[in-house]
Design an enzyme around this catalytic site. Sequence first.
Site, mmCIF file in Angstrom:
data_model
loop_
_atom_site.group_PDB
_atom_site.id
_atom_site.type_symbol
_atom_site.label_atom_id
_atom_site.label_comp_id
_atom_site.label_asym_id
_atom_site.label_seq_id
_atom_site.Cartn_x
_atom_site.Cartn_y
_atom_site.Cartn_z
ATOM 1 C CB SER A 200 -18.931 13.186 -0.534
ATOM 2 O OG SER A 200 -19.560 13.503 -1.545
ATOM 3 C CG HIS B 176 -15.098 13.733 -4.406
ATOM 4 N ND1 HIS B 176 -15.634 14.937 -3.519
ATOM 5 C CD2 HIS B 176 -16.152 12.730 -4.117
ATOM 6 C CE1 HIS B 176 -16.659 14.568 -2.954
ATOM 7 N NE2 HIS B 176 -17.214 13.360 -3.120
#
Length: 249
Positions: free
Chosen positions: A70, A185
């Site tokens: 991320s 994610h």
Amino acid sequence: AAAVGAGWLEYGNCYVQANIRGGGEYGPSWHQAALKEKRHKAFEDFEAVAADLIAIGVTSPSRLGIQGGSNGGMLVANAMVRQPSLFGAVVCEVPLLDMRRYNKLLAGASWMGEYGNPDLPQEWEYLKRYSPYHRLAYGVAYPRTLFTTSTRDDRVHPAHARKMVHKMEQMGQRPLYFEDIEGGHGGAADHKQRAFKLALAYTFLLRTLGPAPIHLRGRPPIARVFASVVLIVGVLGAFSVARARAGAR
């Protein structure tokens, strides 16, 4: 922690954590020290810790790997393009890489307070300095890199990783790429997929950086010379790791 032990430490490697500017470890001022045009300070701190591990004889560039996901994916990608000779391998997971268009993709617009607005010329001027996609250059020997993403990521669009890999291939680089069709994610939908992703990253690092010398395996970290190291860095909850493998320079 158990996965780190079984997948990394038991092979003769070590684990180190660094608190770089931009994180929340020491309160608001520590976080604000690397916002927007000051973002480079987070990368400099990360690189400084890696360089110190080499300077004090813990590892060498060819046995130093980094991993981040991320926001941490952006961190390790910047480390790769800023200091390619400092690292031997990179694992870049569900990363944020194209800072010119990040605010147009999924949740990106909500992060402009952290990074800046690329649609404003004065802010794009500094954003482009830490946009890994735009900092790639021909003729540079980048470390071996594994990019991973998820088709169903609802926060960082998989286009970031896809575009980066495509551009690197056009430049004659040989990045590796894995895209999970599930998982969001987090990159994994269940424990089985999470175990696979962990094994994928550790296998890549072990094969790229080479095995730890037999005489170092099973010894306590304090007794090792040129021991393998994992440098993990938390930046606003993002997972970022630098791993240094055992062995002489």
